[in-house]
Design an enzyme around this catalytic site. Structure first.
Site, PDB file in Angstrom:
ATOM      1  N   ARG A  66       0.826  -1.299  -0.028  1.00 21.90           N
ATOM      2  CA  ARG A  66       0.188  -0.089  -0.010  1.00 21.90           C
ATOM      3  C   ARG A  66       0.880   1.061  -0.111  1.00 21.90           C
ATOM      4  O   ARG A  66       0.605   2.269  -0.673  1.00 21.90           O
ATOM      5  CB  ARG A  66      -1.001  -0.176   1.057  1.00 21.90           C
ATOM      6  CG  ARG A  66      -2.038   0.777   0.938  1.00 21.90           C
ATOM      7  CD  ARG A  66      -3.547   0.558   1.609  1.00 21.90           C
ATOM      8  NE  ARG A  66      -4.392   1.326   1.178  1.00 21.90           N
ATOM      9  CZ  ARG A  66      -5.491   1.107   0.227  1.00 21.90           C
ATOM     10  NH1 ARG A  66      -5.803  -0.158   0.446  1.00 21.90           N
ATOM     11  NH2 ARG A  66      -6.134   2.217   0.012  1.00 21.90           N
ATOM     12  N   LEU A  94      -6.927   7.591   0.361  1.00 17.32           N
ATOM     13  CA  LEU A  94      -5.431   8.205  -0.081  1.00 17.32           C
ATOM     14  C   LEU A  94      -4.495   8.070   1.173  1.00 17.32           C
ATOM     15  O   LEU A  94      -5.195   8.038   2.111  1.00 17.32           O
ATOM     16  CB  LEU A  94      -5.618   9.766  -0.617  1.00 17.32           C
ATOM     17  CG  LEU A  94      -6.408   9.641  -1.776  1.00 17.32           C
ATOM     18  CD1 LEU A  94      -7.046  10.965  -2.124  1.00 17.32           C
ATOM     19  CD2 LEU A  94      -5.508   9.344  -2.952  1.00 17.32           C
ATOM     20  N   ASN A 108     -12.993  16.481  -2.087  1.00 18.33           N
ATOM     21  CA  ASN A 108     -13.417  15.063  -2.583  1.00 18.33           C
ATOM     22  C   ASN A 108     -14.834  15.353  -2.896  1.00 18.33           C
ATOM     23  O   ASN A 108     -15.531  16.507  -2.115  1.00 18.33           O
ATOM     24  CB  ASN A 108     -13.204  14.322  -1.590  1.00 18.33           C
ATOM     25  CG  ASN A 108     -13.857  12.612  -2.021  1.00 18.33           C
ATOM     26  OD1 ASN A 108     -14.296  12.373  -3.025  1.00 18.33           O
ATOM     27  ND2 ASN A 108     -13.634  11.691  -1.056  1.00 18.33           N
ATOM     28  N   HIS A 110     -18.813  13.703  -2.287  1.00 13.13           N
ATOM     29  CA  HIS A 110     -19.234  12.617  -1.694  1.00 13.13           C
ATOM     30  C   HIS A 110     -20.770  12.723  -1.686  1.00 13.13           C
ATOM     31  O   HIS A 110     -21.504  13.661  -1.628  1.00 13.13           O
ATOM     32  CB  HIS A 110     -19.141  12.502  -0.131  1.00 13.13           C
ATOM     33  CG  HIS A 110     -19.486  11.104   0.528  1.00 13.13           C
ATOM     34  ND1 HIS A 110     -18.723  10.081   0.254  1.00 13.13           N
ATOM     35  CD2 HIS A 110     -20.371  11.142   1.132  1.00 13.13           C
ATOM     36  CE1 HIS A 110     -19.484   9.121   0.963  1.00 13.13           C
ATOM     37  NE2 HIS A 110     -20.364   9.743   1.729  1.00 13.13           N
ATOM     38  N   ASP A 142      -8.859  14.501   4.421  1.00 17.60           N
ATOM     39  CA  ASP A 142      -7.888  14.121   5.276  1.00 17.60           C
ATOM     40  C   ASP A 142      -7.617  12.838   5.478  1.00 17.60           C
ATOM     41  O   ASP A 142      -7.886  12.014   4.471  1.00 17.60           O
ATOM     42  CB  ASP A 142      -8.112  14.928   6.783  1.00 17.60           C
ATOM     43  CG  ASP A 142      -9.351  14.531   7.312  1.00 17.60           C
ATOM     44  OD1 ASP A 142      -9.860  13.271   6.818  1.00 17.60           O
ATOM     45  OD2 ASP A 142      -9.915  14.808   8.184  1.00 17.60           O
ATOM     46  N   GLY A 144      -8.843  10.497   7.198  1.00 15.45           N
ATOM     47  CA  GLY A 144      -9.987   9.596   7.718  1.00 15.45           C
ATOM     48  C   GLY A 144     -10.804   9.247   6.438  1.00 15.45           C
ATOM     49  O   GLY A 144     -10.457   9.698   5.202  1.00 15.45           O
ATOM     50  N   ASP A 146     -13.842  10.038   4.550  1.00 14.38           N
ATOM     51  CA  ASP A 146     -14.794  11.152   4.492  1.00 14.38           C
ATOM     52  C   ASP A 146     -14.960  12.167   5.716  1.00 14.38           C
ATOM     53  O   ASP A 146     -16.338  12.378   5.859  1.00 14.38           O
ATOM     54  CB  ASP A 146     -16.246  10.661   3.918  1.00 14.38           C
ATOM     55  CG  ASP A 146     -16.128   9.563   2.970  1.00 14.38           C
ATOM     56  OD1 ASP A 146     -15.277  10.182   1.826  1.00 14.38           O
ATOM     57  OD2 ASP A 146     -16.694   8.791   2.405  1.00 14.38           O
TER      58      ASP A 146
HETATM   59  C1  GAR Z   1     -19.859  10.383  -7.492  1.00 15.60           C
HETATM   60  O1  GAR Z   1     -21.208  10.298  -6.807  1.00 15.60           O
HETATM   61  C2  GAR Z   1     -18.889  10.602  -5.949  1.00 15.60           C
HETATM   62  O2  GAR Z   1     -19.539  11.417  -5.242  1.00 15.60           O
HETATM   63  C3  GAR Z   1     -18.913   9.130  -5.562  1.00 15.60           C
HETATM   64  O3  GAR Z   1     -18.626   8.245  -6.844  1.00 15.60           O
HETATM   65  C4  GAR Z   1     -19.615   9.104  -7.766  1.00 15.60           C
HETATM   66  C5  GAR Z   1     -18.571   9.248  -9.031  1.00 15.60           C
HETATM   67  O4  GAR Z   1     -19.335   9.370 -10.303  1.00 15.60           O
HETATM   68  N1  GAR Z   1     -17.782   9.156  -4.811  1.00 15.60           N
HETATM   69  C6  GAR Z   1     -17.777   8.094  -3.931  1.00 15.60           C
HETATM   70  O5  GAR Z   1     -18.706   7.506  -3.387  1.00 15.60           O
HETATM   71  C7  GAR Z   1     -16.358   8.269  -2.893  1.00 15.60           C
HETATM   72  N2  GAR Z   1     -16.727   7.655  -1.661  1.00 15.60           N
HETATM   73  P1  GAR Z   1     -19.035   9.639 -11.652  1.00 15.60           P
HETATM   74  O6  GAR Z   1     -17.946   8.256 -11.938  1.00 15.60           O
HETATM   75  O7  GAR Z   1     -20.075   9.426 -12.655  1.00 15.60           O
HETATM   76  O8  GAR Z   1     -18.278  10.838 -11.749  1.00 15.60           O
END
Ligand code: GAR
Length: 190
Positions: A66, A94, A108, A110, A142, A144, A146
């Site tokens: 990793r 990350l 990010n 979410h 960060d 953690g 999310d």
């Molecule tokens: C988005 O909804 C984003 O928030 C989520 O993946 C999707 C990507 O959409 N990310 C997570 O869940 C990260 N924990 P996309 O591939 O259509 O851009």
């Protein structure tokens, strides 16, 4: 000089597409200079290709090292001289090498109203919990899961007949605009 943005993605890349479209429409005060994925088969890579944006894939193999992956990913981002990193559907946590370089310069998006429903199944978890309102959050990355400082949030109502797919699609419409706004709100002096 516009800020140089590198996008991290694992999937479809419609959030990346929102940044590409905003750039094309000249409403993005930044330039998407590179895309980095952890998956060779991420459909989002074709979106980068189609827009003429170079991309790099840094695969993490199950059981792999990793720390080495973290260092390689950090180098891949640094090779694009990123000012700001946008995680847009990047499904891996990350690591310390990345954070040492990019904490405070990495955001990010979410698909839930954090701190509710962190993790990779946010939409499914919100539906299972029976909430009537969920939404989207843009936040600083960060160490953690999310857990970083929140930049912006928008609510999305849950419909009685929503599936995870239908709800996620409505959340993503909101995320796309929020992400463009967040990138436009970021300034780095060079
Ligand atoms: C988005 O909804 C984003 O928030 C989520 O993946 C999707 C990507 O959409 N990310 C997570 O869940 C990260 N924990 P996309 O591939 O259509 O851009």
């Amino acid at each position: 000089m516009p800020n140089r943005v590198v996008v991290l993605l694992s999937g479809t890349g419609t959030l990346l597409q929102a940044l590409i479209d905003a750039q094309r429409d000249q409403v993005l005060n930044a330039e998407v200079v590179g895309v980095v994925s952890d998956r060779m088969d991420a459909p989002g890579l074709s979106r980068a290709d189609a827009a003429g944006i170079p991309s790099t894939v840094v695969v993490f193999r199950p059981g792999g090292d990793r720390a080495a992956w973290d260092a390689e990913l950090t180098r891949a981002v640094a090779d694009f001289s990123a000012d700001l990193v946008v995680s847009a559907g990047f499904m891996k946590l990350l690591g310390p090498a990345f954070l040492a370089e990019y904490a405070g310069r990495a955001i990010n998006s979410h698909p839930a109203l954090l701190p509710a429903f962190p993790g990779i199944h946010a939409v499914r978890d919100a539906l299972a919990a029976g909430v009537k309102v969920t939404g989207a959050t843009v936040f600083w990355i960060d160490q953690g899961v999310d857990s970083g400082k929140i930049i912006a949030q928008e609510p999305v109502r849950v419909a009685a007949d929503d599936t995870a797919t239908s709800l996620h699609e409505r959340i993503k419409i909101v995320e796309r605009k929020m992400l463009v706004d967040a990138v436009n709100g970021f300034r780095v002096e060079r």
